[in-house]
Design a protein around this motif. Structure first.
Motif, PDB file in Angstrom:
ATOM      1  N   THR A 239       0.832  -1.203   0.000  1.00  0.00           N
ATOM      2  CA  THR A 239       0.000   0.000   0.000  1.00  0.00           C
ATOM      3  C   THR A 239       0.864   1.249   0.000  1.00  0.00           C
ATOM      4  O   THR A 239       1.863   1.321   0.739  1.00  0.00           O
ATOM      5  N   ARG A 240       0.495   2.202  -0.814  1.00  0.00           N
ATOM      6  CA  ARG A 240       1.158   3.505  -0.854  1.00  0.00           C
ATOM      7  C   ARG A 240       0.101   4.595  -0.792  1.00  0.00           C
ATOM      8  O   ARG A 240      -1.076   4.350  -1.060  1.00  0.00           O
ATOM      9  N   SER A 241       0.517   5.785  -0.487  1.00  0.00           N
ATOM     10  CA  SER A 241      -0.406   6.918  -0.465  1.00  0.00           C
ATOM     11  C   SER A 241      -0.640   7.407  -1.893  1.00  0.00           C
ATOM     12  O   SER A 241       0.244   7.276  -2.755  1.00  0.00           O
ATOM     13  N   GLN A 246       2.818  11.645  -7.458  1.00  0.00           N
ATOM     14  CA  GLN A 246       3.357  12.927  -7.896  1.00  0.00           C
ATOM     15  C   GLN A 246       4.611  12.721  -8.744  1.00  0.00           C
ATOM     16  O   GLN A 246       5.595  12.121  -8.298  1.00  0.00           O
ATOM     17  N   GLY A 247       4.538  13.177  -9.998  1.00  0.00           N
ATOM     18  CA  GLY A 247       5.677  13.101 -10.898  1.00  0.00           C
ATOM     19  C   GLY A 247       5.915  11.743 -11.521  1.00  0.00           C
ATOM     20  O   GLY A 247       6.835  11.588 -12.334  1.00  0.00           O
ATOM     21  N   GLN A 248       5.096  10.739 -11.176  1.00  0.00           N
ATOM     22  CA  GLN A 248       5.284   9.388 -11.696  1.00  0.00           C
ATOM     23  C   GLN A 248       4.755   9.253 -13.121  1.00  0.00           C
ATOM     24  O   GLN A 248       3.720   9.817 -13.470  1.00  0.00           O
ATOM     25  N   LYS A 249       5.463   8.470 -13.922  1.00  0.00           N
ATOM     26  CA  LYS A 249       4.973   8.120 -15.249  1.00  0.00           C
ATOM     27  C   LYS A 249       4.096   6.878 -15.109  1.00  0.00           C
ATOM     28  O   LYS A 249       4.544   5.857 -14.572  1.00  0.00           O
ATOM     29  N   ILE A 250       2.861   6.979 -15.576  1.00  0.00           N
ATOM     30  CA  ILE A 250       1.960   5.836 -15.423  1.00  0.00           C
ATOM     31  C   ILE A 250       1.178   5.596 -16.712  1.00  0.00           C
ATOM     32  O   ILE A 250       0.948   6.507 -17.502  1.00  0.00           O
ATOM     33  N   ARG A 261     -13.090  11.046 -15.687  1.00  0.00           N
ATOM     34  CA  ARG A 261     -13.017  11.455 -14.285  1.00  0.00           C
ATOM     35  C   ARG A 261     -11.840  10.767 -13.586  1.00  0.00           C
ATOM     36  O   ARG A 261     -11.131  11.383 -12.791  1.00  0.00           O
ATOM     37  N   PHE A 262     -11.637   9.491 -13.873  1.00  0.00           N
ATOM     38  CA  PHE A 262     -10.508   8.762 -13.279  1.00  0.00           C
ATOM     39  C   PHE A 262      -9.181   9.358 -13.735  1.00  0.00           C
ATOM     40  O   PHE A 262      -8.275   9.596 -12.928  1.00  0.00           O
ATOM     41  N   PHE A 263      -9.064   9.635 -15.021  1.00  0.00           N
ATOM     42  CA  PHE A 263      -7.823  10.215 -15.540  1.00  0.00           C
ATOM     43  C   PHE A 263      -7.580  11.604 -14.943  1.00  0.00           C
ATOM     44  O   PHE A 263      -6.435  11.952 -14.624  1.00  0.00           O
ATOM     45  N   ASP A 264      -8.633  12.375 -14.786  1.00  0.00           N
ATOM     46  CA  ASP A 264      -8.475  13.714 -14.188  1.00  0.00           C
ATOM     47  C   ASP A 264      -8.007  13.624 -12.742  1.00  0.00           C
ATOM     48  O   ASP A 264      -7.229  14.464 -12.267  1.00  0.00           O
ATOM     49  N   THR A 265      -8.490  12.607 -12.025  1.00  0.00           N
ATOM     50  CA  THR A 265      -8.050  12.408 -10.648  1.00  0.00           C
ATOM     51  C   THR A 265      -6.556  12.132 -10.597  1.00  0.00           C
ATOM     52  O   THR A 265      -5.825  12.675  -9.758  1.00  0.00           O
ATOM     53  N   LEU A 266      -6.083  11.307 -11.510  1.00  0.00           N
ATOM     54  CA  LEU A 266      -4.657  10.991 -11.554  1.00  0.00           C
ATOM     55  C   LEU A 266      -3.827  12.223 -11.907  1.00  0.00           C
ATOM     56  O   LEU A 266      -2.755  12.450 -11.328  1.00  0.00           O
ATOM     57  N   LEU A 269      -3.359  14.414  -8.997  1.00  0.00           N
ATOM     58  CA  LEU A 269      -2.366  13.902  -8.053  1.00  0.00           C
ATOM     59  C   LEU A 269      -0.940  14.109  -8.552  1.00  0.00           C
ATOM     60  O   LEU A 269       0.020  13.726  -7.881  1.00  0.00           O
ATOM     61  N   GLY A 270      -0.801  14.704  -9.741  1.00  0.00           N
ATOM     62  CA  GLY A 270       0.520  15.036 -10.270  1.00  0.00           C
ATOM     63  C   GLY A 270       1.145  13.958 -11.134  1.00  0.00           C
ATOM     64  O   GLY A 270       2.334  14.028 -11.458  1.00  0.00           O
TER      65      GLY A 270
END
Length: 340
Positions: A239-241, A246-250, A261-266, A269-270
């Motif tokens: 588990t991570r927060s 933030q700053g991660q390539k995903i 909406r899901f993509f906007d949430t990500l 989060l940066g």
């Protein structure tokens, strides 16, 4: 597909206006079905029934609201049971009591997700009234929550909650297939509460003022927000927060009603993402997950239950929980007690 739907249904115009006769037919058939069901199925059930649904097609946040209702009712001393159609499932022996280990291709993705998220009994049956009888006969609980059952009129109900996406609203205000409406806006006159997922404006008590939502008018309209709570690795359970994105390539995948909406949430989060939408209830295969060097794979909880058995080591689920005002909680519980 989501982008096409947004343009056809959720823009200002009605590019499918030539299909208006089919909208009239759709409304006529829907209203006839409702009149027939409400005339034939009038007997109140021995336990209260709360129906969560929407009058628009597509994702609005019904399942997170259902999970919130389960937790809120349980905290107040009730023993809620969730009723679900089980869309996408292949079960032949109905009704089906879903557990946290039930395979999603049997029960459907949302019932399994709700069972895992809440620990409450979840009963799958396209005939919600038969599912309710199963709950009562087996003494599984003392209140029923029907997830996505607003138009299932065979099931008597004590409380109706209609959910809207705060960004999309009612779209172009037309009925299917010209627009996204399953029922005319006048249907809101008969529901008990309207919930706006991601409302732009709300007062200190979490109420959404009528002027904040074009075309949606209701005396009991409340704001809901979906809060990211944790990232969980599908393979290891680590588990991570959410802030760790933030700053991660995903690579972000989403087979839900409103993937934007899901993509906007990500993005909020940066995260630096490659967004890959799929149709709602998509049956994922290993090749759908893709692979980009140096990227995390992040998906919704609904998609995670379908991908867990073949997920790669870098696959994570972003869990979200609904946040609603205390005033709504008190209003629902008060009406629930009054209906019993």
């Amino acid at each position: 597909m989501s982008g096409l739907v947004d343009r056809l249904w959720y823009g200002k115009g009605r590019p499918l206006f030539l299909l208006t006769p089919f909208s009239w037919l759709y409304r006529s058939v829907a209203e006839a079905r409702r009149r027939k069901a409400t005339r034939e199925y009038t007997q109140k059930l021995p336990v209260p029934v709360v129906v969560v649904g929407n009058i628009t097609a597509g994702g609005t946040g019904k399942s997170p609201l259902t999970a919130w209702l389960v937790n809120t009712m349980r905290a107040a001393g009730w023993h809620p049971v969730v009723l679900s159609r089980g869309y996408g499932g292949k079960v032949s022996d109905l009704p089906l009591l879903v557990t946290q280990d039930t395979l999603p291709f049997i029960a459907g993705d949302e019932p399994v997700m709700l069972a895992q998220a809440t620990g409450a009994p979840v009963v799958v049956d396209p005939d919600r009234r038969r599912g309710a009888a199963f709950v009562i006969d087996n003494a599984l609980g003392d209140v029923l929550i029907s997830d996505d059952g607003l138009q299932h009129y065979k099931l008597p109900r004590d409380i109706e909650i209609s959910v809207f996406d705060g960004t999309r609203g009612v779209g172009n205000g037309a009925l299917i297939p010209v627009g996204p409406l399953r029922e005319p806006l006048s249907r809101l006159d008969t529901v008990d509460f309207v919930i706006v997922n991601g409302a732009a404006k709300a007062d200190g008590a979490g109420r959404v003022p009528p002027e904040a939502m074009a075309d949606i008018k209701h005396p009991h309209m409340y704001a809901m927000n979906l809060q990211p709570t944790r990232l969980v690795n599908l393979k290891t359970g680590e588990t991570r927060s959410p802030e760790s994105l933030q700053g991660q390539k995903i690579r972000a995948i989403a087979g839900i009603g409103n993937p934007t909406r899901f993509f906007d949430t990500l993005k909020a989060l940066g995260a630096k993402l490659i967004a890959v939408p799929f149709p709602d209830h998509h049956r994922f295969r290993p090749e759908d997950l893709g692979s980009e060097a140096g990227h995390m794979l992040v998906m919704t909880a609904k998609d995670g239950v379908k991908c867990k058995s073949f997920a790669p080591d870098n696959a994570w689920v972003l869990h979200v929980e609904a946040s609603l005002p205390e005033a709504f909680s008190e209003a629902v519980l008060e009406q629930l007690r009054a209906s019993f």
